[in-house]
Design an enzyme around this catalytic site. Sequence first.
Site, PDB file in Angstrom:
ATOM      1  N   GLU A  27       0.741  -1.301   0.054  1.00  0.00           N
ATOM      2  CA  GLU A  27       0.074  -0.025   0.025  1.00  0.00           C
ATOM      3  C   GLU A  27       0.810   1.280   0.000  1.00  0.00           C
ATOM      4  O   GLU A  27       2.188   1.204   0.291  1.00  0.00           O
ATOM      5  CB  GLU A  27      -0.931   0.071   1.290  1.00  0.00           C
ATOM      6  CG  GLU A  27      -0.369   0.031   2.544  1.00  0.00           C
ATOM      7  CD  GLU A  27      -1.184   0.322   3.788  1.00  0.00           C
ATOM      8  OE1 GLU A  27      -1.609   1.439   3.684  1.00  0.00           O
ATOM      9  OE2 GLU A  27      -1.181  -0.328   4.544  1.00  0.00           O
ATOM     10  N   LYS A  88      -5.715  10.674   1.075  1.00  0.00           N
ATOM     11  CA  LYS A  88      -5.637   9.130   1.741  1.00  0.00           C
ATOM     12  C   LYS A  88      -7.038   8.391   1.170  1.00  0.00           C
ATOM     13  O   LYS A  88      -8.050   9.056   1.431  1.00  0.00           O
ATOM     14  CB  LYS A  88      -5.896   9.405   3.092  1.00  0.00           C
ATOM     15  CG  LYS A  88      -5.935   7.839   3.759  1.00  0.00           C
ATOM     16  CD  LYS A  88      -6.112   8.052   5.275  1.00  0.00           C
ATOM     17  CE  LYS A  88      -6.905   6.799   6.109  1.00  0.00           C
ATOM     18  NZ  LYS A  88      -7.144   7.000   7.417  1.00  0.00           N
ATOM     19  N   ASP A 140     -17.349   4.692  13.486  1.00  0.00           N
ATOM     20  CA  ASP A 140     -15.969   4.867  12.952  1.00  0.00           C
ATOM     21  C   ASP A 140     -15.538   3.481  12.708  1.00  0.00           C
ATOM     22  O   ASP A 140     -14.859   2.939  13.629  1.00  0.00           O
ATOM     23  CB  ASP A 140     -15.124   5.829  13.593  1.00  0.00           C
ATOM     24  CG  ASP A 140     -13.917   6.153  12.879  1.00  0.00           C
ATOM     25  OD1 ASP A 140     -13.704   5.077  11.642  1.00  0.00           O
ATOM     26  OD2 ASP A 140     -13.183   6.972  12.991  1.00  0.00           O
ATOM     27  N   LYS A 161      -3.471  -2.178  15.440  1.00  0.00           N
ATOM     28  CA  LYS A 161      -2.954  -1.315  16.609  1.00  0.00           C
ATOM     29  C   LYS A 161      -4.129  -1.357  17.701  1.00  0.00           C
ATOM     30  O   LYS A 161      -5.133  -1.296  17.633  1.00  0.00           O
ATOM     31  CB  LYS A 161      -2.761   0.150  16.098  1.00  0.00           C
ATOM     32  CG  LYS A 161      -1.445   0.172  15.523  1.00  0.00           C
ATOM     33  CD  LYS A 161      -0.931   1.695  15.530  1.00  0.00           C
ATOM     34  CE  LYS A 161       0.551   1.986  15.048  1.00  0.00           C
ATOM     35  NZ  LYS A 161       0.317   1.829  13.641  1.00  0.00           N
TER      36      LYS A 161
HETATM   37  N1  PSU Z   1      -2.757   1.059  10.665  1.00  0.00           N
HETATM   38  C1  PSU Z   1      -1.530   1.217  10.971  1.00  0.00           C
HETATM   39  N2  PSU Z   1      -0.797   2.064   9.828  1.00  0.00           N
HETATM   40  C2  PSU Z   1      -1.552   2.605   8.911  1.00  0.00           C
HETATM   41  C3  PSU Z   1      -2.934   2.365   8.906  1.00  0.00           C
HETATM   42  C4  PSU Z   1      -3.566   1.786   9.745  1.00  0.00           C
HETATM   43  O1  PSU Z   1      -0.996   0.833  11.900  1.00  0.00           O
HETATM   44  O2  PSU Z   1      -0.577   3.098   8.113  1.00  0.00           O
HETATM   45  C5  PSU Z   1      -3.655   2.942   7.497  1.00  0.00           C
HETATM   46  C6  PSU Z   1      -3.553   1.725   6.527  1.00  0.00           C
HETATM   47  O3  PSU Z   1      -3.521   2.510   5.101  1.00  0.00           O
HETATM   48  C7  PSU Z   1      -4.968   1.641   6.738  1.00  0.00           C
HETATM   49  C8  PSU Z   1      -5.719   2.647   7.103  1.00  0.00           C
HETATM   50  O4  PSU Z   1      -5.692   0.934   5.596  1.00  0.00           O
HETATM   51  O5  PSU Z   1      -4.378   3.377   7.635  1.00  0.00           O
HETATM   52  C9  PSU Z   1      -7.051   2.843   7.820  1.00  0.00           C
HETATM   53  O6  PSU Z   1      -7.591   3.981   7.974  1.00  0.00           O
HETATM   54  P1  PSU Z   1      -9.192   4.033   8.385  1.00  0.00           P
HETATM   55  O7  PSU Z   1      -8.951   3.918   9.924  1.00  0.00           O
HETATM   56  O8  PSU Z   1      -9.257   5.669   8.383  1.00  0.00           O
HETATM   57  O9  PSU Z   1      -9.842   3.455   7.615  1.00  0.00           O
HETATM   58 MN    MN Z   2     -12.684   5.847   9.912  1.00  0.00          MN
END
Ligand code: PSU
Ligand code: MN
Length: 306
Positions: A27, A88, A140, A161
């Site tokens: 990614e 993003k 969320d 995480k």
């Molecule tokens: N978790 C991490 N590092 C990251 C991401 C998540 O530890 O860089 C990034 C990944 O690209 C994941 C995105 O798909 O954040 C998820 O974002 P959201 O929670 O806004 O969907």
């Molecule tokens: Mn989100």
Amino acid sequence: MNLKDYLSITPEIEEAIREGKPVVALESTILSHGMPYPENVDFAHKVEEVIRAEGAIPATTAIIGGKLKVGLTAEELEIMCKAENVGKISRRDVAVYLATGRTGATTVATTMLIASLAGVRFFATGGIGGVHRGGEVTMDISADLQEFANTPVAVITAGCKQILDIGRTLEYLETYGVPVLGFKTDKFPAFYCKDSGFGVDYKLNSEEEAARICKTKWDLGLKGGVVIGNPIPDEYALNFDEMEAVINEALKMADERHIRGKAITPYLLATIKDLTHGVSFASNVQLALNNARVAARISKAYCELA
Ligand code: PSU
Ligand code: MN
């Protein structure tokens, strides 16, 4: 217009896909919104080298110039790492970015989508998105989870995480029929830590077993992806309780600053890095390289089955 008008695959990757050779998707959000510049440039090249060293071909994805890019040049990697005017992008953003020519970094969700359009079945990341803490109220929930429900790509990840509600994330994946497997572990990893306190559905004993399970799922026509949890190597693992304190502090700061929606994950990543004085960043790099290595090996094993 058809898919080929939007996909832009490098000749090397296109040939590998055609000939059934191992390819591992990567990614770009981890570069643009997950790591600082210029350290991310070094990481972007290293992670590709790790995959090549295992005999597979790396395929970093992004949306640039109205194209779904599969495989980036050194200049394109630099653009993603500098992250000036780089969005993003989640699934909802794809058509907007393609149609308007904006530059976008792919998340887990959109990397899975592009990989599957290109015919790439394995993807190495750092950590996946999930249900955020308090998600039962805010709703969320990362679009990554719906992508796992629908798109046939296996993602090798150090779990998710502790910034997330890991229990609810796993419940969501169960509801949508997504296998959660542990690579040589029966614990679901928590990114910097080897054990989230939650288990996986099944422990994988080898790369070959991982490949066989993925193949069987897709042979059966069972829709969607596979989560392969791969714990951080011992020497880089951090203490769960210490990280919990850091994460609670970062969550409090995000709340005070009213950070919401897609900005929250990048904000928490940057704040955790500052609060740990960069220690977490070194771990982040190492776990992602480790995921790339395992993904390359599983994708090789998959090619040997097919
Ligand atoms: N978790 C991490 N590092 C990251 C991401 C998540 O530890 O860089 C990034 C990944 O690209 C994941 C995105 O798909 O954040 C998820 O974002 P959201 O929670 O806004 O969907
Ligand atoms: Mn989100």
